[in-house]
Scaffold this motif. Structure first.
Motif, mmCIF file in Angstrom:
data_model
loop_
_atom_site.group_PDB
_atom_site.id
_atom_site.type_symbol
_atom_site.label_atom_id
_atom_site.label_comp_id
_atom_site.label_asym_id
_atom_site.label_seq_id
_atom_site.Cartn_x
_atom_site.Cartn_y
_atom_site.Cartn_z
ATOM 1 N N UNK A 70 -29.661 71.394 6.194
ATOM 2 C CA UNK A 70 -29.633 70.175 7.280
ATOM 3 C C UNK A 70 -28.452 69.597 6.892
ATOM 4 N N UNK A 71 -27.724 69.546 8.169
ATOM 5 C CA UNK A 71 -26.314 68.748 8.267
ATOM 6 C C UNK A 71 -26.641 67.193 8.479
ATOM 7 N N UNK A 72 -25.805 66.578 8.055
ATOM 8 C CA UNK A 72 -25.878 65.072 7.931
ATOM 9 C C UNK A 72 -26.057 64.387 9.248
ATOM 10 N N UNK A 73 -25.473 65.303 10.474
ATOM 11 C CA UNK A 73 -25.781 64.866 11.817
ATOM 12 C C UNK A 73 -25.521 66.136 12.676
ATOM 13 N N UNK A 74 -25.986 66.248 13.903
ATOM 14 C CA UNK A 74 -25.590 67.075 14.917
ATOM 15 C C UNK A 74 -24.142 66.705 15.824
ATOM 16 N N UNK A 75 -23.399 67.513 15.145
ATOM 17 C CA UNK A 75 -22.080 67.191 15.703
ATOM 18 C C UNK A 75 -21.335 68.483 16.156
ATOM 19 N N UNK A 76 -20.861 68.715 17.125
ATOM 20 C CA UNK A 76 -20.099 70.015 17.274
ATOM 21 C C UNK A 76 -19.176 70.557 16.314
ATOM 22 N N UNK A 80 -19.584 73.616 13.901
ATOM 23 C CA UNK A 80 -18.471 74.897 13.966
ATOM 24 C C UNK A 80 -17.892 75.014 12.445
ATOM 25 N N UNK A 81 -17.670 73.916 11.761
ATOM 26 C CA UNK A 81 -17.161 73.873 10.453
ATOM 27 C C UNK A 81 -18.171 74.565 9.476
ATOM 28 N N UNK A 82 -19.533 74.174 9.585
ATOM 29 C CA UNK A 82 -20.254 74.923 8.714
ATOM 30 C C UNK A 82 -20.499 76.636 9.126
ATOM 31 N N UNK A 83 -20.474 76.912 10.385
ATOM 32 C CA UNK A 83 -20.355 78.318 10.593
ATOM 33 C C UNK A 83 -19.441 78.752 10.166
ATOM 34 N N UNK A 126 -20.401 72.256 -2.000
ATOM 35 C CA UNK A 126 -19.085 71.508 -1.595
ATOM 36 C C UNK A 126 -18.902 70.921 -0.308
ATOM 37 N N UNK A 127 -19.746 71.761 0.542
ATOM 38 C CA UNK A 127 -19.427 71.035 1.883
ATOM 39 C C UNK A 127 -20.080 69.529 2.203
ATOM 40 N N UNK A 128 -19.381 68.857 2.475
ATOM 41 C CA UNK A 128 -19.833 67.260 2.673
ATOM 42 C C UNK A 128 -20.699 67.149 3.936
ATOM 43 N N UNK A 129 -20.605 68.019 4.960
ATOM 44 C CA UNK A 129 -21.590 67.732 6.052
ATOM 45 C C UNK A 129 -22.969 68.297 5.685
ATOM 46 N N UNK A 130 -23.209 68.881 4.645
ATOM 47 C CA UNK A 130 -24.844 69.220 4.418
ATOM 48 C C UNK A 130 -25.724 67.990 3.631
ATOM 49 N N UNK A 131 -26.535 67.921 4.393
ATOM 50 C CA UNK A 131 -27.615 66.815 3.776
ATOM 51 C C UNK A 131 -28.352 67.132 2.783
#
Length: 150
Positions: A70-76, A80-83, A126-131
């Motif tokens: 789950x990402x911290x929020x749904x933002x394009x 894309x960064x996660x992908x 390490x990816x900050x966008x992961x919740x």
């Protein structure tokens, strides 16, 4: 794509090392039309590539985990960064952007639970966008195929 094309594709999925003559005999055509059909299927990008499927147990990749991310929020940009980030790690065998309670489903294959823990701690987290990261571990594979029904 007709019945013969589907039969050719089935044969290639079962064993891509078969030569055209062997495939032709199994689908009821002569060599030349079989070869031409295979080429057309390749040109149409129905056949993406030919690969060798390895026995993961034999090569020591005995631990399979599915991670629900789950990402911290749904933002394009975050999506894309996660992908892009997941493409950097050979441990990630599959990455799917999914609907439902989670944003992504990852299939991770490593040697053992220790290597899995190191992957999560030293790479994925390490990816900050992961919740959140929820993991499920494969205890037994009942069916594991690459053959599509056509």
């Amino acid at each position: 794509m007709d019945k013969i094309d589907k039969s050719i594709l089935k044969q290639l999925q079962i064993n891509a090392k078969q030569n055209i003559k062997e495939i032709a005999g199994k689908v009821g055509l002569s060599v030349t039309p079989t070869y031409e059909r295979v080429k057309k299927l390749e040109q149409a990008k129905i056949i993406k590539s030919y690969v060798a499927l390895l026995d993961r147990e034999v090569i020591g990749k005995k631990f399979v985990a599915y991670c629900q991310i789950t990402l911290i929020r749904h933002h394009k940009g975050l999506i894309n960064d996660f992908k892009t980030y997941t493409l950097n790690f050979p441990e990630i065998m599959e990455c799917h952007h999914i609907s439902g309670n989670f944003d992504f489903l990852l299939k991770i294959v490593v040697d053992d639970i220790t290597q899995y823990q190191q992957f999560i701690t030293d790479k994925l987290s390490l990816l900050d966008s992961i919740s959140t990261i929820n993991s499920s571990f494969v205890m037994e594979s009942v069916k594991d195929t690459t053959v599509y029904e056509l």
